[in-house]
Design an enzyme around this catalytic site. Structure first.
Site, PDB file in Angstrom:
ATOM      1  N   GLU A  94      -7.169  19.138  -5.344  1.00 18.35           N
ATOM      2  CA  GLU A  94      -6.773  17.789  -5.744  1.00 18.35           C
ATOM      3  C   GLU A  94      -7.954  17.169  -6.495  1.00 18.35           C
ATOM      4  O   GLU A  94      -9.059  17.092  -5.955  1.00 18.35           O
ATOM      5  CB  GLU A  94      -6.480  17.008  -4.469  1.00 18.35           C
ATOM      6  CG  GLU A  94      -5.955  15.643  -4.675  1.00 18.35           C
ATOM      7  CD  GLU A  94      -5.454  15.043  -3.364  1.00 18.35           C
ATOM      8  OE1 GLU A  94      -6.160  15.145  -2.350  1.00 18.35           O
ATOM      9  OE2 GLU A  94      -4.363  14.470  -3.378  1.00 18.35           O
TER      10      GLU A  94
ATOM     11  N   CYS B 227      -2.820  10.655  -4.257  1.00 19.81           N
ATOM     12  CA  CYS B 227      -2.377  11.990  -3.822  1.00 19.81           C
ATOM     13  C   CYS B 227      -1.118  12.408  -4.561  1.00 19.81           C
ATOM     14  O   CYS B 227      -0.787  13.593  -4.569  1.00 19.81           O
ATOM     15  CB  CYS B 227      -2.212  12.048  -2.319  1.00 19.81           C
ATOM     16  SG  CYS B 227      -1.157  10.792  -1.674  1.00 19.81           S
TER      17      CYS B 227
ATOM     18  N   SER C  56       6.656   6.765  -6.187  1.00 17.16           N
ATOM     19  CA  SER C  56       6.390   5.845  -5.083  1.00 17.16           C
ATOM     20  C   SER C  56       7.389   4.689  -5.117  1.00 17.16           C
ATOM     21  O   SER C  56       7.528   4.019  -6.139  1.00 17.16           O
ATOM     22  CB  SER C  56       4.961   5.293  -5.208  1.00 17.16           C
ATOM     23  OG  SER C  56       4.063   6.367  -5.352  1.00 17.16           O
TER      24      SER C  56
ATOM     25  N   ARG D  11      -2.716   6.345 -13.385  1.00 20.84           N
ATOM     26  CA  ARG D  11      -2.551   5.247 -12.417  1.00 20.84           C
ATOM     27  C   ARG D  11      -3.676   5.379 -11.384  1.00 20.84           C
ATOM     28  O   ARG D  11      -3.938   6.459 -10.879  1.00 20.84           O
ATOM     29  CB  ARG D  11      -1.180   5.402 -11.755  1.00 20.84           C
ATOM     30  CG  ARG D  11      -0.941   4.568 -10.527  1.00 20.84           C
ATOM     31  CD  ARG D  11       0.486   4.832 -10.019  1.00 20.84           C
ATOM     32  NE  ARG D  11       0.813   4.100  -8.828  1.00 20.84           N
ATOM     33  CZ  ARG D  11       1.012   4.661  -7.622  1.00 20.84           C
ATOM     34  NH1 ARG D  11       0.915   5.977  -7.472  1.00 20.84           N
ATOM     35  NH2 ARG D  11       1.338   3.926  -6.592  1.00 20.84           N
TER      36      ARG D  11
ATOM     37  N   ARG E 127       2.676   0.231   4.649  1.00 22.37           N
ATOM     38  CA  ARG E 127       3.696   1.272   4.855  1.00 22.37           C
ATOM     39  C   ARG E 127       3.671   1.780   6.303  1.00 22.37           C
ATOM     40  O   ARG E 127       4.700   2.117   6.864  1.00 22.37           O
ATOM     41  CB  ARG E 127       3.416   2.407   3.864  1.00 22.37           C
ATOM     42  CG  ARG E 127       4.529   3.386   3.705  1.00 22.37           C
ATOM     43  CD  ARG E 127       4.478   4.097   2.376  1.00 22.37           C
ATOM     44  NE  ARG E 127       3.433   5.103   2.320  1.00 22.37           N
ATOM     45  CZ  ARG E 127       3.127   5.787   1.207  1.00 22.37           C
ATOM     46  NH1 ARG E 127       3.777   5.552   0.086  1.00 22.37           N
ATOM     47  NH2 ARG E 127       2.190   6.690   1.215  1.00 22.37           N
TER      48      ARG E 127
ATOM     49  N   LYS F 228      -7.705   1.704  11.522  1.00 19.66           N
ATOM     50  CA  LYS F 228      -9.048   2.125  11.071  1.00 19.66           C
ATOM     51  C   LYS F 228      -8.977   2.262   9.559  1.00 19.66           C
ATOM     52  O   LYS F 228      -8.414   3.215   9.041  1.00 19.66           O
ATOM     53  CB  LYS F 228      -9.399   3.465  11.727  1.00 19.66           C
ATOM     54  CG  LYS F 228     -10.863   3.753  11.865  1.00 19.66           C
ATOM     55  CD  LYS F 228     -11.589   4.113  10.604  1.00 19.66           C
ATOM     56  CE  LYS F 228     -11.220   5.420   9.976  1.00 19.66           C
ATOM     57  NZ  LYS F 228     -11.752   5.553   8.611  1.00 19.66           N
ATOM     58  N   PRO F 229      -9.527   1.251   8.814  1.00 21.80           N
ATOM     59  CA  PRO F 229      -9.469   1.335   7.349  1.00 21.80           C
ATOM     60  C   PRO F 229     -10.581   2.241   6.830  1.00 21.80           C
ATOM     61  O   PRO F 229     -11.536   2.530   7.554  1.00 21.80           O
ATOM     62  CB  PRO F 229      -9.748  -0.107   6.922  1.00 21.80           C
ATOM     63  CG  PRO F 229     -10.713  -0.594   7.964  1.00 21.80           C
ATOM     64  CD  PRO F 229     -10.289   0.065   9.266  1.00 21.80           C
ATOM     65  N   ALA F 230     -10.474   2.654   5.581  1.00 14.52           N
ATOM     66  CA  ALA F 230     -11.556   3.419   4.963  1.00 14.52           C
ATOM     67  C   ALA F 230     -12.798   2.538   4.851  1.00 14.52           C
ATOM     68  O   ALA F 230     -12.698   1.337   4.566  1.00 14.52           O
ATOM     69  CB  ALA F 230     -11.129   3.889   3.578  1.00 14.52           C
TER      70      ALA F 230
ATOM     71  N   SER G  18      -7.249  13.397   3.264  1.00 15.72           N
ATOM     72  CA  SER G  18      -7.345  14.790   2.813  1.00 15.72           C
ATOM     73  C   SER G  18      -6.709  15.751   3.821  1.00 15.72           C
ATOM     74  O   SER G  18      -6.632  15.461   5.023  1.00 15.72           O
ATOM     75  CB  SER G  18      -8.812  15.167   2.616  1.00 15.72           C
ATOM     76  OG  SER G  18      -9.432  15.287   3.877  1.00 15.72           O
TER      77      SER G  18
ATOM     78  N   TRP H 179      -8.770   4.596   1.110  1.00 15.25           N
ATOM     79  CA  TRP H 179      -9.338   3.566   0.234  1.00 15.25           C
ATOM     80  C   TRP H 179      -8.570   3.435  -1.085  1.00 15.25           C
ATOM     81  O   TRP H 179      -8.774   2.486  -1.817  1.00 15.25           O
ATOM     82  CB  TRP H 179     -10.815   3.885  -0.079  1.00 15.25           C
ATOM     83  CG  TRP H 179     -11.062   5.295  -0.529  1.00 15.25           C
ATOM     84  CD1 TRP H 179     -11.512   6.324   0.250  1.00 15.25           C
ATOM     85  CD2 TRP H 179     -10.842   5.848  -1.831  1.00 15.25           C
ATOM     86  NE1 TRP H 179     -11.580   7.485  -0.493  1.00 15.25           N
ATOM     87  CE2 TRP H 179     -11.173   7.214  -1.769  1.00 15.25           C
ATOM     88  CE3 TRP H 179     -10.398   5.310  -3.041  1.00 15.25           C
ATOM     89  CZ2 TRP H 179     -11.073   8.064  -2.875  1.00 15.25           C
ATOM     90  CZ3 TRP H 179     -10.296   6.159  -4.139  1.00 15.25           C
ATOM     91  CH2 TRP H 179     -10.629   7.516  -4.046  1.00 15.25           C
TER      92      TRP H 179
ATOM     93  N   GLU I  73       0.015  12.170   5.867  1.00 13.24           N
ATOM     94  CA  GLU I  73       0.221  12.129   4.412  1.00 13.24           C
ATOM     95  C   GLU I  73      -1.051  12.707   3.804  1.00 13.24           C
ATOM     96  O   GLU I  73      -2.070  12.018   3.714  1.00 13.24           O
ATOM     97  CB  GLU I  73       0.429  10.689   3.939  1.00 13.24           C
ATOM     98  CG  GLU I  73       1.655  10.011   4.499  1.00 13.24           C
ATOM     99  CD  GLU I  73       2.952  10.658   4.092  1.00 13.24           C
ATOM    100  OE1 GLU I  73       2.946  11.507   3.173  1.00 13.24           O
ATOM    101  OE2 GLU I  73       3.979  10.336   4.709  1.00 13.24           O
ATOM    102  N   LEU I  74      -0.997  13.954   3.387  1.00 16.53           N
ATOM    103  CA  LEU I  74      -2.226  14.659   3.031  1.00 16.53           C
ATOM    104  C   LEU I  74      -2.324  14.893   1.522  1.00 16.53           C
ATOM    105  O   LEU I  74      -1.689  14.214   0.738  1.00 16.53           O
ATOM    106  CB  LEU I  74      -2.304  15.952   3.847  1.00 16.53           C
ATOM    107  CG  LEU I  74      -2.159  15.730   5.379  1.00 16.53           C
ATOM    108  CD1 LEU I  74      -2.203  17.030   6.149  1.00 16.53           C
ATOM    109  CD2 LEU I  74      -3.204  14.753   5.899  1.00 16.53           C
TER     110      LEU I  74
HETATM  111  C1  SIN Z   1      -1.381   7.934  -2.377  1.00 16.85           C
HETATM  112  O1  SIN Z   1      -1.486   7.909  -1.152  1.00 16.85           O
HETATM  113  O2  SIN Z   1      -2.304   8.346  -3.059  1.00 16.85           O
HETATM  114  C2  SIN Z   1      -0.121   7.510  -3.054  1.00 16.85           C
HETATM  115  C3  SIN Z   1       0.169   6.125  -2.882  1.00 16.85           C
HETATM  116  C4  SIN Z   1       1.543   5.781  -3.374  1.00 16.85           C
HETATM  117  O3  SIN Z   1       1.831   5.960  -4.543  1.00 16.85           O
HETATM  118  O4  SIN Z   1       2.345   5.306  -2.552  1.00 16.85           O
END
Ligand code: SIN
Length: 493
Positions: free
Chosen positions: A394, A297, A454, A291, A172, A187-189, A242, A163, A263-264
């Site tokens: 985190e 993450c 990023s 930001r 991406r 499957k979106p949040a 997560s 989300w 991507e955790l």
């Molecule tokens: C994230 O998944 O929290 C980072 C997103 C990004 O900066 O590409």
């Protein structure tokens, strides 16, 4: 905002679909099940969205499976042109997409516009790659036969998106998958399905054939993922979220030996050496920490500052933090919006309270903001014991934890003292010193004198408990490709 009919909601003058998208058709969930999207900024109702059942999700996988062969056979150029058209549509719909994201996550509208620009670029990037996929040609060392390699799509892929960047984390993955010739189930949040629904509509308008992109929002993701992952038609899972959920998905991926990209979580260290340019370090710190309200993450969690510059850095960080405007991101000029939901707000408050109970000092902030929204005051903490949860988990909120160290070695040891290894940041005006430090910091991405790593053209991903694989950059498409090797006998002439 009102539900204009059963299958769309009007936001910023645009009809945003609220159904499932399977086999090229928008449709309701099984038994007309729905769930609500609620604004975290005000608690107001935003939309009612179709709630995909396990059987809906398996229909979506069936559709992706049936479309795979023909989509995998399309030319790279054809896929490139569809992705490029989708990129153009994202640009044309920039304001609406940003308004939808801000409606469902409360984020400052300027940051949502920034995400549209960032997220759209993944489609342009992967459109440029799609037409240039190539294998390799060589001969065996003995010279008795030829070695030909080709690239083939992995196959139907489950993309589970978060989300916190509901557009860019989708583009991406989707951009890479489609460019490689894979069909997808998205499957979106549950907190932010509308941004993705709009993206799916734009992909269909861009010419993505029926069945190639399927969309199954759900309020109950665990049974859905479990059923999809157990189905041998699925060949790949890509997840952003997560570490705990990532580990569970990897366990589910094992029986079918699914290709997995993860991507955790992160616990980003932000190192400030004693020769750092403090103006630049402060700018970078504000970006890396605040930001998206810290809900990233790659956010800086732990500021590790050398003693010679610590007093000045901390005083200026507090001053800048106090100047941040906090409020509903739909109002222009906000810097920090709400946390995504009541659970995350309580979690951040608990982390802060626990740190205070263990001796931490609050230099500014420290509390949630009274009212219907899930706002937390931008906060700076010092004297946090290294074993406190807030220094090890985190945070995903607007809280900076600052510690003071005496040497490069101590700073690097503190940076690495975590199971995570996603992003790290380092400020020093000595290039050699900084470069030496980067070789010792355990992270997949390191910003040197930059508070943002990023970037569409760079490989995004982590080491240790922060994940597997890379997204974006030249490597992102490889996550959706298999290498096929052909041993080619030489005919006697
Ligand atoms: C994230 O998944 O929290 C980072 C997103 C990004 O900066 O590409």
């Amino acid at each position: 905002m009102t539900n204009s009919n059963n299958s769309s909601v009007d936001i910023a003058g645009a009809a945003i679909p609220t159904g499932l998208f399977i086999d090229g058709t928008w449709r309701p969930g099984e038994n007309d099940a729905t769930f609500d999207v609620i604004s975290p900024a005000s608690g107001a109702f935003v939309a009612s969205v179709a709630d995909a059942s396990v059987s809906d999700a398996l229909d979506a996988l069936g559709s992706a499976d049936r479309a795979q062969a023909s989509w995998g056979r399309t030319s790279g150029r054809e896929r490139a042109e569809i992705l490029r058209a989708a990129f153009d549509l994202i640009r044309q719909n920039r304001d609406v997409i940003a308004a939808v994201t801000t409606a469902e996550m409360g984020r400052p509208i300027e940051q949502s516009l920034g995400e549209v620009d960032y997220g759209g670029e993944f489609f342009r990037w992967f459109s440029e790659q799609a037409a240039h996929l190539s294998g390799d040609f060589g001969s065996s060392p003995r010279g008795d036969f030829d070695i030909l390699t080709t690239k083939v799509p992995v196959g139907p892929s489950l993309l589970i998106t978060p989300w916190n960047f509901p557009l860019a984390m989708g583009t991406r993955k989707i951009g890479a998958a489609l460019a490689a010739g894979c069909t997808v189930v998205i499957k979106p949040a549950a907190q932010t399905p509308l941004t993705m629904a709009l993206l799916v509509r734009l992909l269909a308008e861009a010419g993505v054939p029926a069945g190639v992109v399927n969309f199954v929002p759900t309020s109950d993701s665990a049974p859905q993922s479990e059923a999809l992952m157990a189905d041998s038609r699925l060949r790949k899972v890509s997840f952003t979220g997560s570490t705990g959920v990532g580990i569970r998905l990897l366990q589910q991926a094992a029986p079918n030996v699914l290709r997995s990209s993860m991507e955790l979580g992160g616990n980003g260290p932000f190192l400030v050496f004693d020769d750092a340019n403090l103006d630049a370090a402060l700018d970078g710190a504000m970006l890396a920490k605040f930001r998206n309200g810290g809900q990233s993450c790659v956010a800086a969690n732990r500021f590790i500052v050398q003693r010679a510059v610590a007093d000045e850095f901390i005083a200026r960080l507090v001053e800048r933090t106090q100047a941040l405007a906090v409020g509903d991101g739909a109002t222009p000029g906000m810097d920090v919006g709400p946390l995504i939901d009541a659970r995350q707000l309580a979690r951040v408050q608990n982390l802060v309270d626990d740190a205070i109970a263990q001796g931490a000092t609050v230099l500014t902030g420290g509390k949630s903001v009274p009212g219907n929204g899930h706002f937390f005051e931008p906060t700076v903490l010092v004297d946090v014991p290294p074993h406190a949860d807030i220094a090890n988990e985190e945070i995903f909120g607007p809280v900076a934890v600052v510690s003071v160290v005496d040497s490069d070695d101590e700073a690097i040891a503190a940076a690495n003292d975590t199971p995570y290894g996603l992003a790290a940041f380092l400020y020093s005006d000595d290039v050699t010193r900084a470069f030496n430090a980067t070789s010792r910091i355990e992270a997949g991405m390191i910003g040197v004198n930059r508070g943002l790593v990023s970037e569409v053209g760079a490989p995004f991903g982590g080491v240790k408990a922060s994940g597997l694989g890379r997204e974006g950059g030249k490597l992102g498409i490889e996550e959706y490709l298999e290498t096929k090797y052909i041993a080619l006998a030489r005919l006697e002439r």
